[in-house]
Scaffold this motif. Structure first.
Motif, short mmCIF file in Angstrom:
data_model
loop_
_atom_site.label_atom_id
_atom_site.label_comp_id
_atom_site.label_asym_id
_atom_site.label_seq_id
_atom_site.Cartn_x
_atom_site.Cartn_y
_atom_site.Cartn_z
N ALA A 1 0.75 -1.07 -0.16
CA ALA A 1 -0.35 -0.22 -0.06
C ALA A 1 1.09 1.29 0.20
N GLU A 2 1.61 1.29 1.10
CA GLU A 2 2.19 2.22 0.86
C GLU A 2 3.29 2.28 -0.42
N MET A 3 3.71 1.12 -0.77
CA MET A 3 4.43 1.35 -2.26
C MET A 3 3.58 2.35 -3.39
N ILE A 4 2.55 2.06 -3.06
CA ILE A 4 1.44 2.68 -4.82
C ILE A 4 1.45 3.85 -4.13
N ASP A 5 1.29 4.52 -2.90
CA ASP A 5 0.78 5.82 -2.39
C ASP A 5 2.18 6.56 -2.51
N ASP A 6 3.36 5.90 -2.52
CA ASP A 6 4.62 7.09 -3.22
C ASP A 6 4.93 7.54 -4.27
N LEU A 7 4.15 6.37 -5.29
CA LEU A 7 4.45 6.68 -7.46
C LEU A 7 3.88 8.57 -7.16
N ALA A 8 4.53 9.20 -7.52
CA ALA A 8 4.28 10.76 -7.46
C ALA A 8 2.87 11.51 -8.55
N THR A 9 2.89 10.15 -9.63
CA THR A 9 1.25 10.36 -10.57
C THR A 9 0.01 9.51 -9.77
N GLN A 10 -0.39 10.33 -8.36
CA GLN A 10 -1.71 9.27 -7.80
C GLN A 10 -2.83 9.61 -8.62
N ARG A 11 -2.45 11.50 -9.50
CA ARG A 11 -4.07 11.88 -10.27
C ARG A 11 -4.35 9.74 -11.08
N LEU A 12 -3.58 9.43 -12.02
CA LEU A 12 -3.98 8.84 -12.32
C LEU A 12 -5.01 7.01 -11.79
N LEU A 13 -4.27 7.29 -10.30
CA LEU A 13 -5.19 6.12 -10.24
C LEU A 13 -6.49 6.62 -9.02
N GLY A 14 -6.89 7.46 -9.31
CA GLY A 14 -7.94 8.21 -8.72
C GLY A 14 -8.96 8.05 -10.17
N PRO A 15 -9.92 8.37 -10.36
CA PRO A 15 -11.81 7.57 -11.63
C PRO A 15 -10.53 8.25 -12.50
N PHE A 16 -10.47 8.41 -14.29
CA PHE A 16 -10.15 8.49 -15.12
C PHE A 16 -9.96 8.51 -15.87
N ARG A 17 -10.59 9.23 -17.22
CA ARG A 17 -11.26 9.36 -18.32
C ARG A 17 -12.31 8.57 -18.37
N GLY A 18 -13.21 8.44 -17.98
CA GLY A 18 -14.36 7.74 -17.11
C GLY A 18 -14.30 6.37 -16.87
N GLU A 19 -13.19 6.00 -16.41
CA GLU A 19 -12.80 4.59 -15.88
C GLU A 19 -12.74 4.59 -14.22
N PRO A 20 -13.23 3.78 -13.77
CA PRO A 20 -13.00 3.48 -12.08
C PRO A 20 -11.95 4.35 -11.44
N GLN A 21 -11.69 4.31 -10.40
CA GLN A 21 -10.60 4.37 -9.47
C GLN A 21 -9.76 3.39 -9.51
N ALA A 22 -8.48 3.40 -9.45
CA ALA A 22 -7.51 1.80 -9.58
C ALA A 22 -7.98 1.19 -8.14
N ASP A 23 -7.89 0.24 -8.48
CA ASP A 23 -8.77 -1.04 -7.03
C ASP A 23 -7.11 -1.57 -6.59
N ARG A 24 -7.20 -0.34 -5.21
CA ARG A 24 -6.22 -1.07 -4.39
C ARG A 24 -5.83 -2.26 -3.97
N THR A 25 -7.10 -2.70 -3.14
CA THR A 25 -7.04 -4.18 -2.86
C THR A 25 -6.25 -5.28 -4.21
N ALA A 26 -6.42 -4.94 -5.57
CA ALA A 26 -5.99 -5.65 -6.43
C ALA A 26 -4.73 -5.24 -6.69
N LEU A 27 -4.37 -4.37 -6.92
CA LEU A 27 -2.89 -4.06 -6.97
C LEU A 27 -2.01 -4.82 -5.57
N ILE A 28 -2.79 -4.03 -4.50
CA ILE A 28 -1.46 -5.03 -3.46
C ILE A 28 -1.80 -6.28 -3.34
N GLN A 29 -2.19 -7.23 -3.58
CA GLN A 29 -2.86 -8.51 -3.81
C GLN A 29 -1.89 -8.70 -4.59
N MET A 30 -1.65 -7.74 -6.13
CA MET A 30 -0.51 -8.41 -6.86
C MET A 30 0.61 -8.52 -6.46
#
Lengths: 485, 225
Positions: free
Chosen positions: B149-178
């Motif tokens: 979770a902290e690795m993901i938070d450390d990325l500078a481009t956080q806006r890419l992980l929020g809701p984006f161009r009609g797509e939902p926000q990144a599923d952080r749980t799925a990213l973390i598990q991956m």
């Protein structure tokens, strides 16, 4: 596990290689130990009989009374030191700092001598620091066992450095800021004791609140990581890494490999282990000084309190570059502040009092802000400007007439009160209150920075630097929070 | 010495570790791969066709990737053309046909053995510009969910992980598990020396690898070498 107690809290000290030449390491070390007030017995070993700095020079360590000293400081060349250590162990010495060079750094013969030194100390049960290092400082023991200056005021920062120069730099900063040091050690060649050993000692040390590390090379990064991670849970460790730019991307077939610069991997290791990584030496010291003197923030919400406008704006810009946030003022806090300030105040965060403060305004506002549940930290700006005006009124040729004596005294008293309030309110509320003004550097005797210094707290030289320190505190607090610590 | 696995072999290993890869089939001839695609319920048009092999490192640069293949005729044509592009030095090659997943955001994840700190896991902003952007975050493997979770938070481009161009926000749980699963791979399979998942496309917020590259020690027992 080597026992470092006699390195940092010796009963008595033996210095080898002492001569009456005040330019030599043995002389300077003896001088520094004596002049900084070490209370135990100090013995000098040297080739020429007589006295140096009123201490009799002994021809052999055999002349030291059994058990009188447990710490040996070595300024003699490699050829003499193995015999010296054997005899020292027989006298009860359990720790040695070898300042002498001529070991690994001097070539293959030196490397062999160093290997023999390591094996011998293991046999003798002597904890060996160095060789080829500048020394060790321990303020609880009033000890400055170093071949160079300076000593430092007592405090709660413990320093371990792979470069002696940076021990001196950090100690100079401690002297300048008034935020003191518990222990400081230069690792030298670190043939036995390394950074992780010192950090283990510091993490158990009641005199130490925070460790400060200068790191240049890492032999076994995985081992360092495994040893340091549990220590971070006990106390914050601030690290500044030299040579971070040296190795760029490696040639790699994979994208991941190409992106795995030494710096990116080191940075990730720090984040994982809870190490607080500073960008440079000043930032590292200031972060450590803030850890040593302020409570940890509970979260990232900062309120900026300033007596006039521009500084607050710059502070908010600096905050935007960090994990910290400047939230809107909670309604009840807004109302309470609004009651105390003239209508022209900023009515926002930053709280710009617009010069509208009367005698008690600053302490009252600070207390309201720092005491509020939804405020995790406070940045206080504008201290010292009244005293700056006072200094001009005092020296302008009209003092003390025309009512100047009274107003000068008022201004100076006010700045003293603000500085005292910053310290007292942070202690009573458990909320960090960091103060910043360039007067810390440009006018250090100004009552505002001088009072902060006298209270053992850091006066940051700019809002941006205060914000960086606060960011490091908040990052460490978050690391703990995420792990349920 | 190490051996770079083909994309198909690499995908197989990732799938075994519960890392989502886009549905795919392989075959050594056009007929074989088209039949396999038709038999696989999740391999649906539009498709991507690629020519893969252990010796082929840079498929895009050599024009060995065909996107937006929309019907069987186009698929057969793409496969024939790809096979015609193989060179003797490519050694054994195969066709890989996968579902073309939709998503405008590309991440990257991977493993690399650092000379000082040992095996590390990475996440970052991916795609062809990944190395130029270099917005990445590393940790030492294996990692916990908190580390991920902290690795993901450390990325500078956080806006890419929020809701984006009609797509939902990144599923952080799925990213973390991956990321946790990826970091465990070299612990459980020490012959794995490095890995690249690039790009990882966010599909409905969840990361799906559409390319994979795993490097193993050449004495590995993970595959028949």
């Amino acid at each position: 596990m080597p026992d470092l107690r006699s390195l940092f809290n010796p009963r008595g000290i033996i210095v080898s290689g002492v001569s009456n030449h005040p330019g030599k390491f043995g002389f300077v070390t003896l001088h520094n130990i004596l002049s900084c007030g070490f209370q135990g017995p100090v013995f000098a070993l040297g080739r020429e009989a007589g006295e140096v700095l009123n201490v009799p020079v002994l021809a052999s360590i055999d002349d030291v009374p059994d058990g009188a000293a447990d710490f040996l400081f070595i300024c003699t060349p490699p050829a003499l030191n193995e015999d010296l250590l054997r005899r020292a162990a027989a006298k009860g010495v359990t720790a040695a700092f070898c300042a002498a060079g001529g070991y690994r750094e001097a070539g293959p013969d030196g490397a062999e001598a160093e290997a023999r030194l390591v094996a011998l100390c293991a046999d003798l049960g002597i904890a060996l620091a160095g060789p080829n290092g500048q020394g060790v400082v321990s303020t609880p023991a009033n000890m400055c066992a170093q071949i160079v200056a300076p000593y430092a005021p007592p405090g709660r920062i413990a320093i371990a450095s792979q470069s002696g120069n940076f021990v001196s730099s950090f100690l100079n900063m401690a002297n300048h800021t008034g935020v003191g040091v518990s222990r400081a050690v230069a690792a030298g060649n670190a043939s036995v004791l390394g950074i992780a050993d010192y950090l283990e000692y510091f993490s158990d040390d009641d005199e130490t609140a925070v460790s400060l590390v200068y790191l240049e090379s890492v032999d076994d990064g995985r081992e360092l990581f495994e040893r340091i991670r549990p220590l971070s849970e006990r106390k914050p460790i601030v690290v500044v890494k030299g040579g971070a730019s040296a190795a760029g991307a490696r040639a790699a077939a994979s994208h991941t490999g190409a992106l795995a610069t030494d710096d990116a991997v080191f940075d990730g290791m720090c984040r994982q282990a809870g190490l607080i990584r500073a960008r440079d030496v000043e930032e590292a010291f200031e972060a450590a000084a803030t850890f040593a003197t302020q409570p940890l923030p509970k979260g990232d919400r900062v309120v900026v309190v300033t007596t006039v406008g521009g500084w607050g704006v710059a502070a908010v810009d600096a905050i935007a570059d960090t994990r910290l946030t400047t939230a809107a003022l909670p309604d009840d806090l807004f109302a309470a502040i609004n009651d105390k300030l003239p209508p022209r105040w900023s009515k926002n965060n930053p709280i710009d009092m617009a010069g509208g403060e009367t005698r008690d305004t600053v302490p009252e506002i600070l207390e309201l802000v720092a005491g509020h549940d939804e405020v995790d930290a406070v940045v206080l700006l504008g201290l010292g400007i009244q005293s700056r005006t006072a200094a001009m009124l005092r020296s302008g040729g009209f003092f003390p007439d025309h009512g100047l004596e009274r107003i000068v005294a008022f201004h100076e008293r006010q700045d003293t009160r603000y500085a005292e309030a910053a310290a007292e309110i942070s202690a009573s509320t458990g909320t960090p209150v960091v103060a910043a003004t360039e007067l810390a550097n440009t006018d250090p005797n100004n009552p505002a920075p001088a009072t902060l210094r006298a209270m053992g707290r850091l006066c940051h030289a700019s809002a941006g630097r205060a914000v960086r320190s606060l960011h490091h505190l908040a990052s460490y607090a978050a690391w703990r929070r995420h792990r349920g610590l | 010495m190490t051996l770079t696995l083909s994309e198909a072999e690499s995908r197989q290993i990732m799938a075994e570790y519960d890392i989502f890869v886009s549905p795919f089939v392989t075959g050594s001839t056009t007929n074989e791969v088209v039949a396999a695609a038709q038999a696989h319920p999740a391999v649906t048009f539009p498709l991507v066709a690629k020519l893969c092999g252990r010796a082929i490192a840079h498929k895009t640069e050599r024009g060995l990737v065909r996107l937006n293949v929309n019907d069987e005729t186009a698929l057969r044509q793409a496969c024939d053309e790809l096979l015609a592009k193989s060179r003797p030095e490519d050694g054994d090659v195969e066709l890989l046909v996968s579902t073309m997943v939709a998503g405008s955001r590309e991440l990257i994840a991977g493993l690399v053995d650092d000379p000082q700190f040992g095996m590390t896991v990475m996440v970052g902003i991916g795609g062809v510009l990944a190395e130029a952007i270099a917005d990445v975050s590393f940790r030492l493997a294996p990692i916990t969910e908190v580390d991920a979770a902290e690795m993901i938070d450390d990325l500078a481009t956080q806006r890419l992980l929020g809701p984006f161009r009609g797509e939902p926000q990144a599923d952080r749980t799925a990213l973390i598990q991956m990321l946790v699963a990826l970091s465990r791979l070299p612990i459980n399979e020490p012959s794995v020396r490095s890995a690249d998942l690039n790009p990882l496309i966010l599909v409905d917020g969840k990361p799906v690898a559409v390319d994979a590259l795993v490097e193993v020690a050449d004495d590995t027992d993970l595959i028949d070498a």
